[in-house]
Scaffold this motif. Structure first.
Motif, PDB file in Angstrom:
ATOM      1  N   GLN A 130      20.090 -31.553 -18.415  1.00  0.00           N
ATOM      2  CA  GLN A 130      19.286 -30.945 -19.473  1.00  0.00           C
ATOM      3  C   GLN A 130      17.862 -30.682 -18.994  1.00  0.00           C
ATOM      4  OE1 GLN A 130      19.553 -33.637 -22.766  1.00  0.00           O
ATOM      5  NE2 GLN A 130      21.601 -32.971 -23.345  1.00  0.00           N
ATOM      6  N   TYR A 131      17.273 -31.650 -18.307  1.00  0.00           N
ATOM      7  CA  TYR A 131      15.917 -31.497 -17.773  1.00  0.00           C
ATOM      8  C   TYR A 131      15.861 -30.347 -16.770  1.00  0.00           C
ATOM      9  CZ  TYR A 131      11.772 -32.314 -14.978  1.00  0.00           C
ATOM     10  OH  TYR A 131      10.594 -32.147 -14.293  1.00  0.00           O
ATOM     11  N   PHE A 132      16.801 -30.326 -15.850  1.00  0.00           N
ATOM     12  CA  PHE A 132      16.822 -29.282 -14.822  1.00  0.00           C
ATOM     13  C   PHE A 132      16.987 -27.905 -15.455  1.00  0.00           C
ATOM     14  CE2 PHE A 132      18.798 -26.542 -11.679  1.00  0.00           C
ATOM     15  CZ  PHE A 132      17.982 -26.752 -10.577  1.00  0.00           C
ATOM     16  N   ASN A 133      17.930 -27.780 -16.380  1.00  0.00           N
ATOM     17  CA  ASN A 133      18.160 -26.486 -17.029  1.00  0.00           C
ATOM     18  C   ASN A 133      16.937 -26.026 -17.817  1.00  0.00           C
ATOM     19  OD1 ASN A 133      20.695 -26.108 -15.981  1.00  0.00           O
ATOM     20  ND2 ASN A 133      21.774 -26.840 -17.780  1.00  0.00           N
ATOM     21  N   ARG A 134      16.286 -26.946 -18.518  1.00  0.00           N
ATOM     22  CA  ARG A 134      15.083 -26.595 -19.266  1.00  0.00           C
ATOM     23  C   ARG A 134      13.964 -26.168 -18.312  1.00  0.00           C
ATOM     24  NH1 ARG A 134      15.662 -30.869 -22.397  1.00  0.00           N
ATOM     25  NH2 ARG A 134      14.278 -32.130 -21.112  1.00  0.00           N
TER      26      ARG A 134
ATOM     27  N   ARG B  25      14.863 -22.884 -16.606  1.00  0.00           N
ATOM     28  CA  ARG B  25      15.273 -21.845 -17.558  1.00  0.00           C
ATOM     29  C   ARG B  25      16.655 -21.293 -17.245  1.00  0.00           C
ATOM     30  NH1 ARG B  25       9.489 -18.789 -17.995  1.00  0.00           N
ATOM     31  NH2 ARG B  25       8.449 -20.484 -19.043  1.00  0.00           N
ATOM     32  N   ARG B  26      17.594 -22.218 -17.192  1.00  0.00           N
ATOM     33  CA  ARG B  26      18.979 -21.826 -16.932  1.00  0.00           C
ATOM     34  C   ARG B  26      19.892 -22.592 -17.871  1.00  0.00           C
ATOM     35  NH1 ARG B  26      22.169 -25.083 -14.133  1.00  0.00           N
ATOM     36  NH2 ARG B  26      23.275 -23.493 -13.004  1.00  0.00           N
ATOM     37  N   THR B  27      21.168 -22.251 -17.872  1.00  0.00           N
ATOM     38  CA  THR B  27      22.161 -22.944 -18.691  1.00  0.00           C
ATOM     39  C   THR B  27      23.390 -23.237 -17.851  1.00  0.00           C
ATOM     40  OG1 THR B  27      23.156 -20.868 -19.413  1.00  0.00           O
ATOM     41  CG2 THR B  27      21.414 -21.778 -20.816  1.00  0.00           C
ATOM     42  N   GLY B  28      24.238 -24.101 -18.366  1.00  0.00           N
ATOM     43  CA  GLY B  28      25.513 -24.362 -17.714  1.00  0.00           C
ATOM     44  C   GLY B  28      25.532 -25.607 -16.860  1.00  0.00           C
ATOM     45  N   ALA B  29      26.659 -25.780 -16.204  1.00  0.00           N
ATOM     46  CA  ALA B  29      26.882 -26.957 -15.370  1.00  0.00           C
ATOM     47  C   ALA B  29      26.016 -26.900 -14.116  1.00  0.00           C
ATOM     48  CB  ALA B  29      28.350 -27.055 -14.990  1.00  0.00           C
ATOM     49  N   LEU B  30      25.639 -28.052 -13.649  1.00  0.00           N
ATOM     50  CA  LEU B  30      24.803 -28.130 -12.462  1.00  0.00           C
ATOM     51  C   LEU B  30      25.577 -28.702 -11.289  1.00  0.00           C
ATOM     52  CD1 LEU B  30      21.989 -27.896 -11.197  1.00  0.00           C
ATOM     53  CD2 LEU B  30      21.494 -30.167 -12.095  1.00  0.00           C
ATOM     54  N   ARG B  31      26.385 -29.686 -11.549  1.00  0.00           N
ATOM     55  CA  ARG B  31      27.097 -30.382 -10.481  1.00  0.00           C
ATOM     56  C   ARG B  31      28.478 -29.796 -10.263  1.00  0.00           C
ATOM     57  NH1 ARG B  31      23.782 -34.153 -12.393  1.00  0.00           N
ATOM     58  NH2 ARG B  31      22.263 -34.831 -10.875  1.00  0.00           N
TER      59      ARG B  31
ATOM     60  N   PRO C 144      30.636 -45.887 -15.315  1.00  0.00           N
ATOM     61  CA  PRO C 144      30.866 -44.481 -15.700  1.00  0.00           C
ATOM     62  C   PRO C 144      29.986 -44.042 -16.861  1.00  0.00           C
ATOM     63  CG  PRO C 144      32.953 -45.584 -15.340  1.00  0.00           C
ATOM     64  CD  PRO C 144      31.887 -46.643 -15.308  1.00  0.00           C
ATOM     65  N   GLY C 145      29.816 -44.898 -17.861  1.00  0.00           N
ATOM     66  CA  GLY C 145      28.963 -44.550 -18.999  1.00  0.00           C
ATOM     67  C   GLY C 145      27.523 -44.324 -18.591  1.00  0.00           C
ATOM     68  N   LEU C 146      27.022 -45.166 -17.703  1.00  0.00           N
ATOM     69  CA  LEU C 146      25.654 -45.017 -17.203  1.00  0.00           C
ATOM     70  C   LEU C 146      25.488 -43.693 -16.469  1.00  0.00           C
ATOM     71  CD1 LEU C 146      22.810 -46.166 -16.442  1.00  0.00           C
ATOM     72  CD2 LEU C 146      23.930 -47.049 -14.381  1.00  0.00           C
ATOM     73  N   LEU C 147      26.415 -43.381 -15.598  1.00  0.00           N
ATOM     74  CA  LEU C 147      26.305 -42.151 -14.809  1.00  0.00           C
ATOM     75  C   LEU C 147      26.455 -40.909 -15.671  1.00  0.00           C
ATOM     76  CD1 LEU C 147      28.104 -43.258 -11.559  1.00  0.00           C
ATOM     77  CD2 LEU C 147      25.666 -43.085 -12.015  1.00  0.00           C
ATOM     78  N   ILE C 148      27.292 -40.967 -16.678  1.00  0.00           N
ATOM     79  CA  ILE C 148      27.420 -39.839 -17.609  1.00  0.00           C
ATOM     80  C   ILE C 148      26.108 -39.626 -18.350  1.00  0.00           C
ATOM     81  CG2 ILE C 148      28.515 -39.106 -19.769  1.00  0.00           C
ATOM     82  CD1 ILE C 148      31.121 -40.397 -18.655  1.00  0.00           C
ATOM     83  N   SER C 149      25.510 -40.717 -18.825  1.00  0.00           N
ATOM     84  CA  SER C 149      24.247 -40.630 -19.554  1.00  0.00           C
ATOM     85  C   SER C 149      23.133 -40.070 -18.669  1.00  0.00           C
ATOM     86  CB  SER C 149      23.869 -42.019 -20.066  1.00  0.00           C
ATOM     87  OG  SER C 149      22.628 -41.987 -20.696  1.00  0.00           O
ATOM     88  N   ILE C 150      23.020 -40.580 -17.457  1.00  0.00           N
ATOM     89  CA  ILE C 150      21.995 -40.077 -16.520  1.00  0.00           C
ATOM     90  C   ILE C 150      22.240 -38.604 -16.219  1.00  0.00           C
ATOM     91  CG2 ILE C 150      21.172 -40.212 -14.140  1.00  0.00           C
ATOM     92  CD1 ILE C 150      21.607 -43.250 -14.334  1.00  0.00           C
ATOM     93  N   GLY C 151      23.493 -38.255 -15.976  1.00  0.00           N
ATOM     94  CA  GLY C 151      23.835 -36.874 -15.657  1.00  0.00           C
ATOM     95  C   GLY C 151      23.488 -35.906 -16.758  1.00  0.00           C
ATOM     96  N   ARG C 152      23.754 -36.289 -17.988  1.00  0.00           N
ATOM     97  CA  ARG C 152      23.428 -35.405 -19.110  1.00  0.00           C
ATOM     98  C   ARG C 152      21.929 -35.163 -19.202  1.00  0.00           C
ATOM     99  NH1 ARG C 152      27.455 -38.167 -23.383  1.00  0.00           N
ATOM    100  NH2 ARG C 152      29.328 -37.047 -22.763  1.00  0.00           N
ATOM    101  N   ARG C 153      21.165 -36.225 -19.082  1.00  0.00           N
ATOM    102  CA  ARG C 153      19.702 -36.078 -19.167  1.00  0.00           C
ATOM    103  C   ARG C 153      19.162 -35.267 -17.990  1.00  0.00           C
ATOM    104  NH1 ARG C 153      19.307 -42.199 -20.515  1.00  0.00           N
ATOM    105  NH2 ARG C 153      19.751 -42.144 -22.734  1.00  0.00           N
ATOM    106  N   ASP C 154      19.670 -35.546 -16.820  1.00  0.00           N
ATOM    107  CA  ASP C 154      19.216 -34.862 -15.608  1.00  0.00           C
ATOM    108  C   ASP C 154      19.510 -33.368 -15.695  1.00  0.00           C
ATOM    109  OD1 ASP C 154      18.256 -34.685 -12.915  1.00  0.00           O
ATOM    110  OD2 ASP C 154      20.336 -34.614 -12.238  1.00  0.00           O
TER     111      ASP C 154
END
Length: 85
Positions: A30-34, A37-43, A18-28
């Motif tokens: 953030q990258y996608f939103n940047r 040029r969007r904000t908010g939840a992706l999944r 779970p920790g690994l997937l949370i970490s990957i998800g946060r980075r993913d």
């Protein structure tokens, strides 16, 4: 796959996944939103996981993951899929 990811992991500690997937998800996200040029939840919800203990089921899971791009008509052979192991 274009809309999901399959991982078959063998962690030393069951709490590590779970920790690994949370970490990957946060980075993913953030990258996608940047990038877009969007904000908010992706999944749309939490990841799904199941414990694979029997060797026969593990092999079946590996085969299913490798054949998924073929079944989706993305490639003719599993080796042709860029993200194949």
């Amino acid at each position: 796959m274009t809309n999901h990811v399959h991982l078959l992991l063998t962690p030393e500690n069951a709490d590590a996944v779970p920790g690994l997937l949370i970490s990957i998800g946060r980075r993913d996200i953030q990258y996608f939103n940047r990038t877009c040029r969007r904000t908010g939840a992706l999944r749309d919800g939490r990841y799904k996981s199941s414990r694979v203990q029997a060797d026969s089921y593990r092999l079946a899971s590996m085969r299913d993951i490798e054949l998924n791009p073929v079944r989706a008509a993305m490639v003719d052979d599993p080796a042709g899929y860029r993200w194949s192991s």
